[in-house]
Design an enzyme around this catalytic site. Structure first.
Site, PDB file in Angstrom:
ATOM      1  N   SER A  94      -8.013   4.031   9.349  1.00  0.00           N
ATOM      2  CA  SER A  94      -8.695   3.882   7.980  1.00  0.00           C
ATOM      3  C   SER A  94      -7.886   2.986   6.939  1.00  0.00           C
ATOM      4  O   SER A  94      -8.476   2.281   6.450  1.00  0.00           O
ATOM      5  CB  SER A  94      -8.720   5.439   7.453  1.00  0.00           C
ATOM      6  OG  SER A  94      -9.055   5.306   5.988  1.00  0.00           O
ATOM      7  N   ASP A 142     -15.555   2.259   7.127  1.00  0.00           N
ATOM      8  CA  ASP A 142     -14.266   3.314   6.961  1.00  0.00           C
ATOM      9  C   ASP A 142     -14.922   4.244   5.897  1.00  0.00           C
ATOM     10  O   ASP A 142     -14.650   5.648   5.836  1.00  0.00           O
ATOM     11  CB  ASP A 142     -13.206   2.633   6.156  1.00  0.00           C
ATOM     12  CG  ASP A 142     -12.154   3.749   5.551  1.00  0.00           C
ATOM     13  OD1 ASP A 142     -11.547   4.553   6.404  1.00  0.00           O
ATOM     14  OD2 ASP A 142     -11.939   3.548   4.582  1.00  0.00           O
ATOM     15  N   HIS A 188       0.866  -1.077  -0.113  1.00  0.00           N
ATOM     16  CA  HIS A 188      -0.096  -0.103   0.101  1.00  0.00           C
ATOM     17  C   HIS A 188       0.884   1.285   0.122  1.00  0.00           C
ATOM     18  O   HIS A 188       1.820   1.404   0.893  1.00  0.00           O
ATOM     19  CB  HIS A 188      -0.854   0.084   1.237  1.00  0.00           C
ATOM     20  CG  HIS A 188      -1.877   1.167   1.312  1.00  0.00           C
ATOM     21  ND1 HIS A 188      -3.063   1.294   0.535  1.00  0.00           N
ATOM     22  CD2 HIS A 188      -1.691   2.290   1.955  1.00  0.00           C
ATOM     23  CE1 HIS A 188      -3.298   2.749   0.867  1.00  0.00           C
ATOM     24  NE2 HIS A 188      -2.666   3.248   1.689  1.00  0.00           N
ATOM     25  N   LYS A 190      -8.807  -1.250   6.052  1.00  0.00           N
ATOM     26  CA  LYS A 190      -8.964  -1.896   4.530  1.00  0.00           C
ATOM     27  C   LYS A 190      -8.229  -3.059   4.356  1.00  0.00           C
ATOM     28  O   LYS A 190      -8.213  -3.891   3.410  1.00  0.00           O
ATOM     29  CB  LYS A 190      -8.909  -0.720   3.545  1.00  0.00           C
ATOM     30  CG  LYS A 190     -10.302   0.201   3.485  1.00  0.00           C
ATOM     31  CD  LYS A 190      -9.877   1.306   2.746  1.00  0.00           C
ATOM     32  CE  LYS A 190      -9.074   2.512   3.338  1.00  0.00           C
ATOM     33  NZ  LYS A 190      -9.355   3.875   2.997  1.00  0.00           N
ATOM     34  N   ARG A 224     -15.373  12.523   7.704  1.00  0.00           N
ATOM     35  CA  ARG A 224     -14.103  13.263   8.234  1.00  0.00           C
ATOM     36  C   ARG A 224     -13.602  14.015   7.061  1.00  0.00           C
ATOM     37  O   ARG A 224     -13.465  15.423   7.207  1.00  0.00           O
ATOM     38  CB  ARG A 224     -12.834  12.294   8.183  1.00  0.00           C
ATOM     39  CG  ARG A 224     -12.889  11.591   9.615  1.00  0.00           C
ATOM     40  CD  ARG A 224     -11.893  10.455   9.435  1.00  0.00           C
ATOM     41  NE  ARG A 224     -10.344  11.008   9.150  1.00  0.00           N
ATOM     42  CZ  ARG A 224      -9.551  10.247   8.357  1.00  0.00           C
ATOM     43  NH1 ARG A 224      -9.800   8.778   7.943  1.00  0.00           N
ATOM     44  NH2 ARG A 224      -8.527  10.513   8.056  1.00  0.00           N
TER      45      ARG A 224
HETATM   46  N1  URA Z   1      -6.018   7.060   2.866  1.00  0.00           N
HETATM   47  C1  URA Z   1      -6.975   6.582   3.336  1.00  0.00           C
HETATM   48  O1  URA Z   1      -7.213   5.465   2.993  1.00  0.00           O
HETATM   49  N2  URA Z   1      -7.545   6.904   4.496  1.00  0.00           N
HETATM   50  C2  URA Z   1      -7.061   7.924   5.138  1.00  0.00           C
HETATM   51  O2  URA Z   1      -7.627   8.527   5.889  1.00  0.00           O
HETATM   52  C3  URA Z   1      -6.091   8.745   4.314  1.00  0.00           C
HETATM   53  C4  URA Z   1      -5.701   8.334   3.238  1.00  0.00           C
END
Ligand code: URA
Ligand code: CA
Length: 414
Positions: A183, A161, A82, A187, A168
């Site tokens: 967050s 999320d 990631h 994932k 947010r």
């Molecule tokens: N990328 C994400 O998946 N979540 C965040 O909060 C910021 C960047």
């Protein structure tokens, strides 16, 4: 019903929340038992006062448990990589086929462009016809067949999320390290990989402004992953300029192809080699240097390039881009002086290209895959007077001129 204000008050007073309290807050919101307004004090309290690592782990798990989790046990070892977002970061499209050639399996779920950063899914769709929305069983089958598969994130993974992120975004509570860590990790954990490589970028082209904040974010994500029994490797990287030379979905995909053809040895090439080598080294339990040798070899002998072709074909994408070269731009911006490149305003470059229609803003927006820009220099490079510094690919000459005027301010030459 849950009393969110009481929970927010506890966070403020540094009284530990229980796992049950955190789960109830997240569950009530995800299941629409409480509204945005009712849930907001919880997120705001975390934003303002922070929570402990253990509480952050429970928050992440509550978000993870709000949806499905991929079961990849049939694939045995699976690696996920990631990148925390940046400008001209096309490493995924380069790394997945490289790793696939070396039997390091990756099932890569990618997102759309977000803010100033382009999305891997949008880049993949610049292969005409490429299907990013295949179902997960088909994706697993493709990983078994080809060693890797790239597709879009599923709505069923970590739905909490999605809701919390949108809230947010709407309320200006994005830039908090704990909230970002939970967050991203909710994932990642939903994707079922046993090894997670986190490429955390910092600098004026990344979400994290400096190395210090990148390190804190990285440490929080690593700790969450380790609580969840995953092998997590952190890679910190500077991003004070676009990673590759191109910004825009199709242009970036073309550059990724050139890297796999061995024609581009830019920072994008070096970053991709580094990340792929780390993935292979962790997966195969071999030294980094040995993995790096293998990675370079599959680029050099074009096996990784051919693997990408196979992967694109299997997802109904056209292979035309593999034979295309960059077209004549709509507008060329030349340097009005001689000197050295001192800096880029990388985030602004990302924003300018996003506004050219290359990033979806509203759900029903269509993406313009062809628009974008090419750069020709990296920091420290010499520039001659009248030498091209930007090529602009735009839908109209008017758009190209507007973009050109803004871009001129995004590079400092001295
Ligand atoms: N990328 C994400 O998946 N979540 C965040 O909060 C910021 C960047
Ligand atoms: Ca991304």
């Amino acid at each position: 019903m849950i009393d969110i204000n009481k929970i927010a008050e506890k966070i403020k007073n540094k009284i530990s929340l229980t796992k049950a309290e955190i789960y109830e807050a997240v569950d009530s919101y995800t299941k629409n038992i409480i509204s945005d307004e009712q849930f907001l004090p919880f997120i705001k309290a975390i934003y303002d006062y922070n929570i402990s690592d253990k509480e952050l782990y429970y928050l992440t798990m509550a978000m993870l448990d709000s949806g499905e989790k991929l079961n990849l046990t049939n694939l045995k070892s699976v690696v996920d990589k990631h990148s925390t977002g940046g400008v001209s970061d096309t490493t995924t499209i380069i790394i997945v086929p490289i790793c696939a050639c070396l039997n390091t399996k990756m099932l890569k779920l990618s997102g759309r462009g977000l803010g100033f950063t382009g999305g891997t899914c949008d880049k993949l769709e610049s292969f005409k016809g490429y299907k990013t929305d295949i179902d997960i069983q088909q994706a697993i089958q493709l990983v078994q067949q080809n060693g890797g598969c790239m597709l879009t994130t599923s709505k069923e993974l970590a739905p909490a999320d999605k809701k919390i992120y949108a809230l947010r975004n709407k309320t200006g509570l994005v830039d908090n390290i704990s909230l970002i860590a939970s967050s991203i990790m909710s994932k990642k954990l939903a994707c079922g990989a046993n090894i997670i490589v986190l490429d955390v970028k910092y600098g004026n082209g990344a979400f994290m402004p400096n190395k210090k904040s990148a390190k804190i974010l990285a440490k929080k994500m690593k700790r969450i992953g380790e609580y969840a029994n995953k092998k997590v490797k952190i890679v910190l990287g500077k991003m004070n300029q676009p990673l590759g030379y191109n910004v825009g979905p199709k242009l970036e995909t073309m550059e990724a192809i050139k890297v796999l053809k061995g024609e581009e040895k830019s920072n994008l090439y070096h970053d991709s080699v580094r990340l792929a080598s780390i993935c292979v080294s962790l997966d195969k339990h071999i030294p980094y240097i040995v993995a790096k040798h293998k990675v370079k070899k599959v680029i050099k002998n074009k096996t990784a390039l051919n693997k990408l072709k196979t992967m694109v074909s299997c997802q109904k994408g056209s292979l035309d881009l593999f034979d295309e070269d960059y077209k004549t731009p709509t507008l060329i911006i030349k340097s009005n002086k001689k000197g050295k490149v001192i800096s880029f305003n990388t985030k602004e470059i990302g924003n300018i290209v996003a506004k050219m229609g290359t990033v979806k803003i509203e759900e029903n927006d269509t993406i313009n895959y062809d628009n974008g820009i090419r750069t020709f220099h990296k920091i420290g490079d010499k520039v001659k007077i009248n030498e091209p510094i930007f090529y602009i690919y735009a839908s109209s000459t008017q758009m190209a001129e507007e973009v050109g005027n803004k871009l001129k301010k995004c590079i400092e030459i001295k």
